[in-house]
Motif scaffolding. Structure first.
Motif, PDB file in Angstrom:
ATOM      1  N   LEU A   1       0.839  -1.199   0.000  1.00  0.00           N
ATOM      2  CA  LEU A   1       0.000   0.000   0.000  1.00  0.00           C
ATOM      3  C   LEU A   1       0.872   1.246   0.000  1.00  0.00           C
ATOM      4  O   LEU A   1       2.020   1.206   0.442  1.00  0.00           O
ATOM      5  CB  LEU A   1      -0.890   0.029   1.248  1.00  0.00           C
ATOM      6  N   SER A   2       0.296   2.346  -0.446  1.00  0.00           N
ATOM      7  CA  SER A   2       0.971   3.645  -0.340  1.00  0.00           C
ATOM      8  C   SER A   2       0.790   4.161   1.082  1.00  0.00           C
ATOM      9  O   SER A   2      -0.101   3.708   1.817  1.00  0.00           O
ATOM     10  CB  SER A   2       0.369   4.636  -1.332  1.00  0.00           C
ATOM     11  N   SER A   3       1.593   5.132   1.461  1.00  0.00           N
ATOM     12  CA  SER A   3       1.451   5.729   2.794  1.00  0.00           C
ATOM     13  C   SER A   3       0.083   6.391   2.933  1.00  0.00           C
ATOM     14  O   SER A   3      -0.529   6.335   4.006  1.00  0.00           O
ATOM     15  CB  SER A   3       2.573   6.728   3.075  1.00  0.00           C
ATOM     16  N   ARG A   4      -0.418   6.970   1.863  1.00  0.00           N
ATOM     17  CA  ARG A   4      -1.749   7.578   1.893  1.00  0.00           C
ATOM     18  C   ARG A   4      -2.812   6.530   2.225  1.00  0.00           C
ATOM     19  O   ARG A   4      -3.711   6.762   3.043  1.00  0.00           O
ATOM     20  CB  ARG A   4      -2.050   8.245   0.550  1.00  0.00           C
ATOM     21  N   GLU A   5      -2.713   5.367   1.608  1.00  0.00           N
ATOM     22  CA  GLU A   5      -3.667   4.288   1.877  1.00  0.00           C
ATOM     23  C   GLU A   5      -3.552   3.779   3.310  1.00  0.00           C
ATOM     24  O   GLU A   5      -4.562   3.493   3.960  1.00  0.00           O
ATOM     25  CB  GLU A   5      -3.452   3.136   0.888  1.00  0.00           C
ATOM     26  N   VAL A   6      -2.327   3.684   3.815  1.00  0.00           N
ATOM     27  CA  VAL A   6      -2.128   3.217   5.189  1.00  0.00           C
ATOM     28  C   VAL A   6      -2.675   4.231   6.184  1.00  0.00           C
ATOM     29  O   VAL A   6      -3.335   3.866   7.166  1.00  0.00           O
ATOM     30  CB  VAL A   6      -0.636   2.896   5.463  1.00  0.00           C
ATOM     31  N   VAL A   7      -2.429   5.509   5.934  1.00  0.00           N
ATOM     32  CA  VAL A   7      -2.979   6.557   6.798  1.00  0.00           C
ATOM     33  C   VAL A   7      -4.496   6.445   6.838  1.00  0.00           C
ATOM     34  O   VAL A   7      -5.119   6.468   7.904  1.00  0.00           O
ATOM     35  CB  VAL A   7      -2.521   7.958   6.325  1.00  0.00           C
ATOM     36  N   SER A   8      -5.115   6.306   5.682  1.00  0.00           N
ATOM     37  CA  SER A   8      -6.570   6.183   5.609  1.00  0.00           C
ATOM     38  C   SER A   8      -7.047   4.924   6.343  1.00  0.00           C
ATOM     39  O   SER A   8      -8.039   4.956   7.078  1.00  0.00           O
ATOM     40  CB  SER A   8      -7.009   6.163   4.150  1.00  0.00           C
ATOM     41  N   LEU A   9      -6.340   3.829   6.161  1.00  0.00           N
ATOM     42  CA  LEU A   9      -6.682   2.578   6.826  1.00  0.00           C
ATOM     43  C   LEU A   9      -6.617   2.738   8.349  1.00  0.00           C
ATOM     44  O   LEU A   9      -7.541   2.348   9.066  1.00  0.00           O
ATOM     45  CB  LEU A   9      -5.730   1.467   6.362  1.00  0.00           C
ATOM     46  N   LEU A  10      -5.551   3.341   8.841  1.00  0.00           N
ATOM     47  CA  LEU A  10      -5.389   3.516  10.283  1.00  0.00           C
ATOM     48  C   LEU A  10      -6.394   4.494  10.865  1.00  0.00           C
ATOM     49  O   LEU A  10      -6.814   4.363  12.014  1.00  0.00           O
ATOM     50  CB  LEU A  10      -3.965   3.975  10.618  1.00  0.00           C
ATOM     51  N   GLU A  11      -6.776   5.459  10.066  1.00  0.00           N
ATOM     52  CA  GLU A  11      -7.779   6.426  10.534  1.00  0.00           C
ATOM     53  C   GLU A  11      -9.189   5.869  10.413  1.00  0.00           C
ATOM     54  O   GLU A  11     -10.149   6.525  10.808  1.00  0.00           O
ATOM     55  CB  GLU A  11      -7.646   7.748   9.761  1.00  0.00           C
ATOM     56  N   GLY A  12      -9.320   4.672   9.840  1.00  0.00           N
ATOM     57  CA  GLY A  12     -10.621   4.032   9.754  1.00  0.00           C
ATOM     58  C   GLY A  12     -11.438   4.423   8.543  1.00  0.00           C
ATOM     59  O   GLY A  12     -12.609   4.073   8.452  1.00  0.00           O
ATOM     60  N   GLY A  13     -10.809   5.120   7.588  1.00  0.00           N
ATOM     61  CA  GLY A  13     -11.564   5.607   6.451  1.00  0.00           C
ATOM     62  C   GLY A  13     -11.466   4.779   5.198  1.00  0.00           C
ATOM     63  O   GLY A  13     -12.105   5.063   4.212  1.00  0.00           O
ATOM     64  N   ALA A  14     -10.672   3.717   5.222  1.00  0.00           N
ATOM     65  CA  ALA A  14     -10.486   2.942   3.987  1.00  0.00           C
ATOM     66  C   ALA A  14     -10.805   1.483   4.239  1.00  0.00           C
ATOM     67  O   ALA A  14     -10.601   0.952   5.316  1.00  0.00           O
ATOM     68  CB  ALA A  14      -9.044   3.071   3.501  1.00  0.00           C
ATOM     69  N   VAL A  15     -11.299   0.864   3.212  1.00  0.00           N
ATOM     70  CA  VAL A  15     -11.495  -0.566   3.228  1.00  0.00           C
ATOM     71  C   VAL A  15     -10.530  -1.126   2.192  1.00  0.00           C
ATOM     72  O   VAL A  15     -10.595  -0.782   1.016  1.00  0.00           O
ATOM     73  CB  VAL A  15     -12.943  -0.953   2.864  1.00  0.00           C
ATOM     74  N   VAL A  16      -9.618  -1.960   2.640  1.00  0.00           N
ATOM     75  CA  VAL A  16      -8.659  -2.550   1.727  1.00  0.00           C
ATOM     76  C   VAL A  16      -9.296  -3.782   1.109  1.00  0.00           C
ATOM     77  O   VAL A  16      -9.760  -4.672   1.808  1.00  0.00           O
ATOM     78  CB  VAL A  16      -7.352  -2.935   2.470  1.00  0.00           C
ATOM     79  N   LYS A  17      -9.331  -3.807  -0.210  1.00  0.00           N
ATOM     80  CA  LYS A  17      -9.940  -4.933  -0.930  1.00  0.00           C
ATOM     81  C   LYS A  17      -8.906  -6.034  -1.067  1.00  0.00           C
ATOM     82  O   LYS A  17      -8.249  -6.189  -2.077  1.00  0.00           O
ATOM     83  CB  LYS A  17     -10.409  -4.488  -2.313  1.00  0.00           C
ATOM     84  N   ASN A  18      -8.764  -6.793   0.005  1.00  0.00           N
ATOM     85  CA  ASN A  18      -7.785  -7.880   0.015  1.00  0.00           C
ATOM     86  C   ASN A  18      -8.246  -8.885   1.052  1.00  0.00           C
ATOM     87  O   ASN A  18      -8.460  -8.533   2.205  1.00  0.00           O
ATOM     88  CB  ASN A  18      -6.398  -7.328   0.352  1.00  0.00           C
TER      89      ASN A  18
END
Length: 189
Positions: free
Chosen positions: A169-186
């Protein structure tokens, strides 16, 4: 997902010294941002730092580096550990080998490691391999790891993705994931 952030070898020797990665300074802001968010969310931040004795096996390959007591073995000022962060010293490539990392992660209830630091194709890769063998889910932050050159970096990312099943993942995606705003499709996460 119960993650821990692992910051691998962001030492003066590897960022500014003889064994530096050309992109080492460029990954500092991403690591700093992820660490800040991890701390704010109560996610463990664990530093894995080379710290060698003069007789360590690895020195026969790389020569003396990150020697115990040498200021070059210090974590860079820009990423100094905060209160509550854990620093583990290692004498080989993997952050799991003889450091107690696995026990700490299990005691903390961690099931996923987020890998950052240097070098993508050496210490980050070997830490990922041992994370795989210890049954952790692995996220590698592609713009928060670097190697001696782009070829080694890309090769290691591909290896971790295809052979270890790591999520890249990119750092942007990880930040979003940790902040609870992203769903990783995996399905691995």
């Amino acid at each position: 997902m119960r993650p821990a952030l692992l910051i691998v070898d962001m030492l003066k020797e590897f960022v500014h010294g003889r064994l530096k990665s050309p992109e080492a300074t460029q990954i500092i802001p991403a690591i700093s941002r992820i660490a800040s968010i991890a701390r704010s969310k109560g996610i463990p931040v664990i530093y894995l730092a080379d710290h060698h004795y003069p007789f360590d096996h690895e020195l026969s390959i790389w020569g003396p580096h990150a020697m115990q007591g040498d200021p070059e073995s210090d974590i860079i000022d820009e990423l100094k550990p905060g209160p509550g962060d854990i620093v583990l010293y290692k004498r080989s490539y993997s952050g799991f080998r003889e450091t107690g990392l696995d026990y700490i992660l299990r005691d903390l209830g961690v099931d996923t490691v987020i890998l950052t630091g240097i070098h993508t194709h050496i210490c980050v890769l070997h830490t990922a391999i041992d994370a795989f063998y210890n049954r952790y889910k692995i996220i590698v932050v592609e713009d928060a790891v670097s190697a001696f050159n782009k070829g080694d970096h890309e090769w290691a990312l591909n290896y971790m993705r295809t052979v270890l099943g790591s999520t890249i993942l990119s750092s942007r995606e990880v930040v979003s994931l940790l902040e609870g705003g992203a769903v990783v499709k995996n399905d691995r996460l």
